[in-house]
Design a protein around this motif. Structure first.
Motif, PDB file in Angstrom:
ATOM      1  N   PRO A 265       0.830  -1.210   0.000  1.00 13.39           N
ATOM      2  CA  PRO A 265       0.000   0.000   0.000  1.00 13.39           C
ATOM      3  C   PRO A 265       0.861   1.256   0.000  1.00 13.39           C
ATOM      4  O   PRO A 265       2.050   1.243   0.359  1.00 13.39           O
ATOM      5  N   SER A 266       0.244   2.339  -0.402  1.00  8.78           N
ATOM      6  CA  SER A 266       0.917   3.631  -0.350  1.00  8.78           C
ATOM      7  C   SER A 266       0.816   4.163   1.075  1.00  8.78           C
ATOM      8  O   SER A 266      -0.277   4.526   1.540  1.00  8.78           O
ATOM      9  N   TRP A 267       1.938   4.177   1.749  1.00  5.32           N
ATOM     10  CA  TRP A 267       1.956   4.602   3.161  1.00  5.32           C
ATOM     11  C   TRP A 267       3.346   5.112   3.478  1.00  5.32           C
ATOM     12  O   TRP A 267       4.364   4.573   3.016  1.00  5.32           O
ATOM     13  N   ARG A 268       3.445   6.168   4.261  1.00  3.14           N
ATOM     14  CA  ARG A 268       4.729   6.711   4.676  1.00  3.14           C
ATOM     15  C   ARG A 268       4.727   6.876   6.192  1.00  3.14           C
ATOM     16  O   ARG A 268       3.699   7.226   6.791  1.00  3.14           O
ATOM     17  N   GLY A 269       5.875   6.603   6.811  1.00  4.43           N
ATOM     18  CA  GLY A 269       5.964   6.751   8.255  1.00  4.43           C
ATOM     19  C   GLY A 269       7.375   6.542   8.752  1.00  4.43           C
ATOM     20  O   GLY A 269       8.338   6.612   7.985  1.00  4.43           O
ATOM     21  N   ASP A 270       7.491   6.295  10.046  1.00  2.00           N
ATOM     22  CA  ASP A 270       8.785   6.123  10.708  1.00  2.00           C
ATOM     23  C   ASP A 270       9.431   4.822  10.236  1.00  2.00           C
ATOM     24  O   ASP A 270       9.089   3.736  10.706  1.00  2.00           O
ATOM     25  N   GLY A 271      10.352   4.935   9.302  1.00  2.17           N
ATOM     26  CA  GLY A 271      10.980   3.745   8.743  1.00  2.17           C
ATOM     27  C   GLY A 271      11.791   2.960   9.745  1.00  2.17           C
ATOM     28  O   GLY A 271      11.805   1.725   9.716  1.00  2.17           O
ATOM     29  N   GLY A 272      12.460   3.654  10.660  1.00  5.57           N
ATOM     30  CA  GLY A 272      13.272   2.954  11.645  1.00  5.57           C
ATOM     31  C   GLY A 272      12.435   2.090  12.554  1.00  5.57           C
ATOM     32  O   GLY A 272      12.721   0.908  12.763  1.00  5.57           O
ATOM     33  N   ALA A 273      11.334   2.635  13.092  1.00  2.50           N
ATOM     34  CA  ALA A 273      10.513   1.893  14.028  1.00  2.50           C
ATOM     35  C   ALA A 273       9.748   0.770  13.334  1.00  2.50           C
ATOM     36  O   ALA A 273       9.733  -0.372  13.795  1.00  2.50           O
TER      37      ALA A 273
END
Length: 394
Positions: A265-273
């Motif tokens: 899905p198209s989603w963006r967020g905290d990549g590290g966590a």
């Protein structure tokens, strides 16, 4: 060897309680230090009533017992006694009592004995804390050295990998494997940087928000070190692609089915966590599910729950086709240091799920166990376990 300010504050408090005893002339507390001749040397560290200067250490024979010291004080009619502050057979110090009579009244003797016991225990703990502090400093120094030395082979791996890429210009299949190796090397560098931050001396007494402390007291959060936190939002594809490639390779080596998502899905967020959560879940699935059982990652985004123009909530589910986790263990396995019965005898710290749930909640989401995976989506297996990460839109 010195005592801490906290011990000195307790010492003053303990001695000040005798202001109601006019029959006491002086109380002096000594710290026992190892002498050159093997016998302890007593150094005064506190007294009551307070005077500009502490009294000189006692004569060598006075430190070992509780007899009246043959000095000028006795000639003036004072009764001086010594109460040893001992930890088993080790002499930690002594409490000197100068009174105007001997024997002491019973109530005074009881209070002095209680004070001596309190000071003994406090001194023992204070000296033990100092010893542990020195040991911690030594280990931190060794950790910083190991981290420094670990960077050398990691740099060599990167160099050799880049050289190998050049030699595989006409071999795209093998170039992909080398790209994946270099990606893992970059991830190792991130971990080394994070360890380096943890090993660095603290600028402030309190740990920085997000510090990972495995031995944290109950009720505190287990979060990623600052070096592993996402500096900027990342796309779900950027977050999961290296993990999916790693999972596919692991499944191939173990000879088990792997079921990755058909689309992300198209989603963006905290990549590290998010990356750390999914990585922990995948590692657990491959480690604890039986050999030959399937492992997969299911993704879905609920567009109907998102306001117009907002990012849809995201659900990431790592599932396996092994035996269901027993009902009584399904919540306990999220606690630090707790491992399910299927993991007994296998390597692991019992921190992975605790860290993953902490990170999920820190993102405003939740991590839960769903049994069976088909309860998440009917297309998933009707037997096994599914760990579902639910994340809100930003």
């Amino acid at each position: 060897m010195q005592v801490s300010k906290r011990f000195l504050a307790l010492l003053d408090q303990q001695l000040a309680q005798f202001t109601d005893r006019p029959d006491l002339l002086a109380l002096v507390v000594y710290l026992a230090l190892p002498g050159e001749n093997g016998k302890p040397s007593l150094v005064p560290i506190g007294q009551w009533p307070r005077q500009p200067a502490l009294p000189a250490p006692p004569t060598p024979g006075a430190s070992g017992g509780s007899t009246v010291s043959p000095d000028a004080g006795v000639e003036l009619g004072e009764a001086r006694r010594w109460l040893a502050l001992r930890d088993d057979r080790l002499l930690l110090g002594a409490l000197r009592v100068d009174a105007d009579r001997w024997p002491w009244p019973r109530d005074l003797g009881d209070r002095l004995d209680a004070t001596a016991r309190c000071l003994t225990e406090a001194l023992r703990l204070d000296l033990e804390q100092q010893r542990l502090g020195r040991e911690l400093d030594r280990r931190d120094e060794q950790l910083r050295l190991l981290v420094h030395q670990l960077r050398n082979p990691l740099a060599a791996l990167r160099t050799f990998g880049q050289l190998l890429l050049r030699r595989l210009e006409g071999d795209p299949g093998n170039r992909t494997l080398v790209d994946q190796l270099l990606g893992e090397q970059r991830q190792l560098n991130r971990y080394v940087d994070a360890i380096d931050l943890l090993a660095a001396p603290a600028v402030e007494p309190a740990p920085a928000p997000g510090a990972l402390i495995a031995a944290a007291p109950e009720g505190t959060r287990l979060l990623l070190p600052a070096g592993l936190a996402g500096e900027a939002p990342a796309s779900l594809q950027a977050i999961l692609t290296p993990l999916l490639e790693r999972a596919s390779a692991t499944a191939s080596l173990q000879g088990r089915p792997w079921h990755g998502p058909a689309a992300l899905p198209s989603w963006r967020g905290d990549g590290g966590a998010v990356g750390e959560i999914v990585a922990n879940l995948l590692e657990n699935a491959f480690r604890y599910s039986p050999a030959g059982s399937a492992v997969g990652l299911h993704c879905s985004a609920s567009g109907s729950r998102a306001p117009e123009g907002a990012q849809a909530p995201l659900s990431l589910t790592v599932w396996d086709g092994g035996p269901a986790i027993p009902v009584l263990e399904r919540e306990a396995i999220f606690q630090r240091g707790v491992r399910g019965s299927t993991g007994q005898g296998l390597s692991g710290s019992g921190l992975g799920l605790a860290l993953a749930r902490d990170l999920a909640r820190g993102l405003g989401g939740e991590l839960s166990l769903v049994v069976p995976p088909a309860a998440v989506d009917p297309a998933l297996p009707s037997e096994g376990n599914a760990f579902q990460l639910s994340l809100p839109g930003p």
